[in-house]
Write a protein that holds these residues in place. Sequence first.
Motif, PDB file in Angstrom:
ATOM      1  N   SER A 156       0.826  -1.062   0.039  1.00 43.65           N
ATOM      2  CA  SER A 156      -0.054  -0.149  -0.060  1.00 43.65           C
ATOM      3  C   SER A 156       0.781   1.307  -0.063  1.00 43.65           C
ATOM      4  CB  SER A 156      -0.888   0.028   1.040  1.00 43.65           C
ATOM      5  OG  SER A 156      -0.206  -0.178   2.439  1.00 43.65           O
ATOM      6  N   GLY A 157       2.218   1.382  -0.338  1.00 38.67           N
ATOM      7  CA  GLY A 157       3.000   2.235  -0.255  1.00 38.67           C
ATOM      8  C   GLY A 157       3.610   2.470  -1.694  1.00 38.67           C
ATOM      9  N   PHE A 158       3.011   2.021  -2.648  1.00 39.28           N
ATOM     10  CA  PHE A 158       3.814   2.238  -3.895  1.00 39.28           C
ATOM     11  C   PHE A 158       3.641   3.622  -4.604  1.00 39.28           C
ATOM     12  CE2 PHE A 158       6.041  -0.195  -6.755  1.00 39.28           C
ATOM     13  CZ  PHE A 158       5.727   0.381  -8.167  1.00 39.28           C
ATOM     14  N   GLN A 159       2.785   4.390  -4.141  1.00 32.69           N
ATOM     15  CA  GLN A 159       2.467   6.040  -4.454  1.00 32.69           C
ATOM     16  C   GLN A 159       3.758   6.803  -3.690  1.00 32.69           C
ATOM     17  OE1 GLN A 159      -1.802   6.721  -3.889  1.00 32.69           O
ATOM     18  NE2 GLN A 159      -2.016   6.981  -5.987  1.00 32.69           N
ATOM     19  N   CYS A 213      -9.802   3.214   2.807  1.00 28.57           N
ATOM     20  CA  CYS A 213      -9.051   4.388   2.913  1.00 28.57           C
ATOM     21  C   CYS A 213      -9.876   5.209   3.823  1.00 28.57           C
ATOM     22  CB  CYS A 213      -9.528   5.016   1.400  1.00 28.57           C
ATOM     23  SG  CYS A 213      -9.176   6.786   1.066  1.00 28.57           S
ATOM     24  N   PRO A 214      -8.797   5.866   4.806  1.00 33.68           N
ATOM     25  CA  PRO A 214      -9.338   6.364   6.080  1.00 33.68           C
ATOM     26  C   PRO A 214      -9.209   7.924   6.060  1.00 33.68           C
ATOM     27  CG  PRO A 214      -6.921   5.990   6.494  1.00 33.68           C
ATOM     28  CD  PRO A 214      -7.357   5.426   4.745  1.00 33.68           C
ATOM     29  N   TRP A 215      -8.765   8.532   4.817  1.00 33.36           N
ATOM     30  CA  TRP A 215      -8.641   9.962   4.932  1.00 33.36           C
ATOM     31  C   TRP A 215     -10.152  10.733   5.024  1.00 33.36           C
ATOM     32  CZ3 TRP A 215      -5.453   8.401   0.084  1.00 33.36           C
ATOM     33  CH2 TRP A 215      -4.222   8.009   0.505  1.00 33.36           C
ATOM     34  N   ARG A 260     -13.717  11.466   1.020  1.00 34.23           N
ATOM     35  CA  ARG A 260     -13.280  10.365   0.113  1.00 34.23           C
ATOM     36  C   ARG A 260     -13.087   9.203   0.980  1.00 34.23           C
ATOM     37  NH1 ARG A 260      -8.629   8.683  -1.548  1.00 34.23           N
ATOM     38  NH2 ARG A 260      -8.238   8.476  -3.959  1.00 34.23           N
ATOM     39  N   SER A 261     -13.204   9.287   2.163  1.00 33.12           N
ATOM     40  CA  SER A 261     -12.925   8.046   2.888  1.00 33.12           C
ATOM     41  C   SER A 261     -13.758   7.026   2.559  1.00 33.12           C
ATOM     42  CB  SER A 261     -13.216   8.330   4.217  1.00 33.12           C
ATOM     43  OG  SER A 261     -14.096   7.566   5.027  1.00 33.12           O
ATOM     44  N   ARG A 304      -5.050   4.765  -0.971  1.00 34.91           N
ATOM     45  CA  ARG A 304      -4.246   5.424  -2.171  1.00 34.91           C
ATOM     46  C   ARG A 304      -4.989   6.754  -2.824  1.00 34.91           C
ATOM     47  NH1 ARG A 304      -3.091   1.804  -5.965  1.00 34.91           N
ATOM     48  NH2 ARG A 304      -3.006   3.294  -7.581  1.00 34.91           N
ATOM     49  N   ARG A 305      -4.160   7.665  -3.531  1.00 31.26           N
ATOM     50  CA  ARG A 305      -4.834   8.721  -3.880  1.00 31.26           C
ATOM     51  C   ARG A 305      -5.403   8.279  -5.258  1.00 31.26           C
ATOM     52  NH1 ARG A 305      -4.825  12.583  -0.131  1.00 31.26           N
ATOM     53  NH2 ARG A 305      -2.870  12.535   1.182  1.00 31.26           N
ATOM     54  N   GLY A 306      -6.116   9.269  -5.837  1.00 29.55           N
ATOM     55  CA  GLY A 306      -6.491   9.082  -7.196  1.00 29.55           C
ATOM     56  C   GLY A 306      -8.037   8.274  -7.123  1.00 29.55           C
ATOM     57  N   ASP A 307      -8.647   7.801  -8.478  1.00 30.02           N
ATOM     58  CA  ASP A 307      -9.707   7.419  -8.660  1.00 30.02           C
ATOM     59  C   ASP A 307      -9.778   5.830  -8.101  1.00 30.02           C
ATOM     60  OD1 ASP A 307     -12.167   6.697  -9.830  1.00 30.02           O
ATOM     61  OD2 ASP A 307     -11.587   6.454 -11.438  1.00 30.02           O
ATOM     62  N   LEU A 308     -10.667   5.773  -7.106  1.00 36.05           N
ATOM     63  CA  LEU A 308     -10.804   4.483  -6.518  1.00 36.05           C
ATOM     64  C   LEU A 308     -11.959   3.576  -7.150  1.00 36.05           C
ATOM     65  CD1 LEU A 308     -11.075   5.473  -2.869  1.00 36.05           C
ATOM     66  CD2 LEU A 308      -9.264   4.644  -3.896  1.00 36.05           C
ATOM     67  N   GLU A 309     -12.657   3.941  -8.093  1.00 36.43           N
ATOM     68  CA  GLU A 309     -13.743   3.014  -8.805  1.00 36.43           C
ATOM     69  C   GLU A 309     -13.158   1.903  -9.498  1.00 36.43           C
ATOM     70  OE1 GLU A 309     -16.885   3.651  -8.553  1.00 36.43           O
ATOM     71  OE2 GLU A 309     -16.578   5.220  -7.436  1.00 36.43           O
TER      72      GLU A 309
END
Length: 232
Positions: free
Chosen positions: A85-88, A157-159, A163-164, A131-136
Amino acid sequence: MIICIGAGPGDIGYLTQRGAELIRDADVVAGFEAVLNVVRSLIPETARVISMGYRDQVEQLDKVAVDHHAGKKCVVVFMGDIHFSGFQYLERVERACGHPVESLPGISSAQILASRAKVCFDETTFITFHRRGDLEPFKRHLVHVLQDQRNAIVIPCPWDAARSFMPWHIAKYLIEQGIPPSQPTEVWENLTRAEAEWHGTLAECAEREVSDMSIMLIRTMAPMASQIEPAP
């Protein structure tokens, strides 16, 4: 030298020996504050520590890159395993440095969960929404995984609230997409630390809020039969 290290799921006992060795030998140790706290006891007193958060990570990684190009031995620590989960974040490190960097894998919360819950990765798909970006596309993939009768290990996604995509959001979404409300579901929190586990159904999960430090297991409705030889 610059190397990115997976620091494990939160307990320093799950950090690899090679990762510990690199941290002890570093001139610069960088990462998010929560991750630095995991490895704090290993950081040399002479090392420069560069802490960052979501808002200032680009600026702080630029400082790491300056030290790297000056010939310092730099380590950037990640929670869990870099490639789960850290690739970005890895991409941001490489952008700051201007070239690909070496990485050292760590133990992820997904691996710990698979061990605790006795599920096999051969029969399980891992998906992260952290992650950031489109989750769809990842949401649709999760639906297909469950329709294909596979287990799913999911990092939410806990942000920010807009967006969470936390376990209760995930459960509601899956039910809306036609996944049975009775699908067996588990939520595990603070793995390797103050662990808590919950077992229920998707419908029950949709009504239950949990902390940011959570990971989700949605079990298949049709577990694969054992393929080993019959018992004598």
